[in-house]
Design an enzyme around this catalytic site. Structure first.
Site, PDB file in Angstrom:
ATOM      1  N   HIS A 153       1.150  -2.417   8.720  1.00 30.52           N
ATOM      2  CA  HIS A 153       0.758  -1.015   8.912  1.00 30.52           C
ATOM      3  C   HIS A 153       1.700  -0.225   9.834  1.00 30.52           C
ATOM      4  CE1 HIS A 153      -1.622   2.642   9.264  1.00 30.52           C
ATOM      5  NE2 HIS A 153      -1.671   2.496  10.566  1.00 30.52           N
TER       6      HIS A 153
ATOM      7  N   HIS B  24      -4.001   3.227   2.896  1.00 31.36           N
ATOM      8  CA  HIS B  24      -3.500   4.073   1.800  1.00 31.36           C
ATOM      9  C   HIS B  24      -3.937   3.591   0.426  1.00 31.36           C
ATOM     10  CE1 HIS B  24      -1.058   6.993   3.924  1.00 31.36           C
ATOM     11  NE2 HIS B  24      -0.629   6.023   4.720  1.00 31.36           N
TER      12      HIS B  24
ATOM     13  N   GLU C 285       0.810  -1.231   0.000  1.00 31.81           N
ATOM     14  CA  GLU C 285       0.000   0.000   0.000  1.00 31.81           C
ATOM     15  C   GLU C 285       0.840   1.277   0.000  1.00 31.81           C
ATOM     16  OE1 GLU C 285      -2.327   1.211   3.205  1.00 31.81           O
ATOM     17  OE2 GLU C 285      -0.661   1.283   4.595  1.00 31.81           O
ATOM     18  N   ASN C 286       2.134   1.177   0.275  1.00 28.47           N
ATOM     19  CA  ASN C 286       2.993   2.365   0.252  1.00 28.47           C
ATOM     20  C   ASN C 286       4.057   2.271  -0.844  1.00 28.47           C
ATOM     21  OD1 ASN C 286       2.787   2.007   3.735  1.00 28.47           O
ATOM     22  ND2 ASN C 286       1.885   3.753   2.652  1.00 28.47           N
TER      23      ASN C 286
ATOM     24  N   HIS D 289      -4.191  -5.368   8.707  1.00 26.12           N
ATOM     25  CA  HIS D 289      -3.544  -4.065   8.584  1.00 26.12           C
ATOM     26  C   HIS D 289      -4.117  -3.162   9.677  1.00 26.12           C
ATOM     27  CE1 HIS D 289      -1.147  -1.342   6.121  1.00 26.12           C
ATOM     28  NE2 HIS D 289      -2.028  -0.411   6.428  1.00 26.12           N
TER      29      HIS D 289
HETATM   30 FE   LIG Z   1      -1.207   1.515   6.544  1.00 24.80          FE
END
Ligand SMILES: [Fe+2]
Length: 265
Positions: free
Chosen positions: A182, A68, A39-40, A157
């Site tokens: 996360h 995200h 997600e990043n 997460h």
């Molecule tokens: Fe996150």
């Protein structure tokens, strides 16, 4: 069966670590299935379709996300396309399953390894110190009722250690692994719970450790000092790869072991 779960891939430093080390890791640990939280992956904020496909080409088979997931808007059409055409790579990018009904994409993927073992990946998101969404515990119950494969990997997460540990015990014996993501900091509590579920509260970040959970140090310190809004920029130094290797019995889905990995760039 051996599963590699790679923790939050953050920006280019994280992607470069995956590119440099994944093939060796898969060979050395005899990995049958590779899952990563991405997600990043796009500069620290979200993931683009192009980066998702780049990660698939490197050997990752299923990508999970979290809060995200909507940072890059082009992902919405991509996730919807994956629902329309289940054979496309887009179907293997998940968003948390306990997002409200009608949200684009899916939080469940069911596939088969190259060796012919059926598996499922569930992506959930916590609610403590995070946005208000549906109940991850009952969402897991509902999904498990419709999954026939014995090997089931859950990415939880979430921010709060208590919520993650509680979910681990709640799903103990019903899934192969509950792996937390996360917080970007790996926890030293990797273990197999009583009924055979591998567990770790947070697998940690695959990205630049010379920063504050991925962001440039000075920006975050200044934010704490003066509380002013700041445009966050991804850090770059000290790239590391965080992951776990889960060994399980593919007949029962029960985990035999979980091993924590931390590779420095
Ligand atoms: Fe996150």
């Amino acid at each position: 069966m051996r599963i590699l779960f790679i923790g939050d891939i953050f920006g280019k430093p994280g992607r470069t670590m995956v590119r440099s080390h994944l093939r060796q890791l898969v060979a050395r640990h005899g990995i049958d299935l590779t899952i990563a939280n991405g997600e990043n992956a796009a500069g620290g904020f979200g993931i683009t379709p192009q980066i998702a496909e780049e990660l698939f080409e490197l050997g990752i088979e299923v990508i999970t996300t979290g809060n995200h997931v909507w940072d890059k808007r082009e992902l919405i059409d991509y996730l919807n396309a994956g629902l329309d055409e289940p054979a496309t790579p887009a179907r293997r990018v998940l968003r948390p399953a306990n997002y409200p009904a009608g949200t684009p994409g899916s939080g469940l993927y069911q596939g088969t390894t190259r060796g012919g073992v059926a598996y499922a990946v569930i992506n959930l998101q916590g609610r403590v110190f995070m946005n208000s969404i549906d109940d991850p515990f009952r969402t897991a119950d509902a999904l498990l009722a419709q999954i026939s494969s014995r090997v089931v990997i859950v990415d939880m997460h979430a921010e709060a250690t208590s919520e993650k540990i509680a979910l681990g015990w709640y799903l103990d014996g019903r899934v192969t692994a509950v792996i937390g993501t996360h917080t970007h900091v790996p926890t030293a509590d990797d273990r197999v719970l009583n009924k055979g579920t591998a567990y770790q509260t947070d697998v940690g970040m695959t990205g630049p450790w010379q920063g504050v959970i991925g962001i440039q140090t000075e920006l975050i310190i200044n934010r704490f000092l003066n509380g002013m809004p700041t445009r966050f920029e991804a850090a770059t130094g000290d790239p590391r790869l965080c992951a776990v290797v889960i060994d399980c019995d593919e007949q029962t889905g029960r985990a035999r072991s979980i091993e924590r990995l931390l590779i420095c760039g």
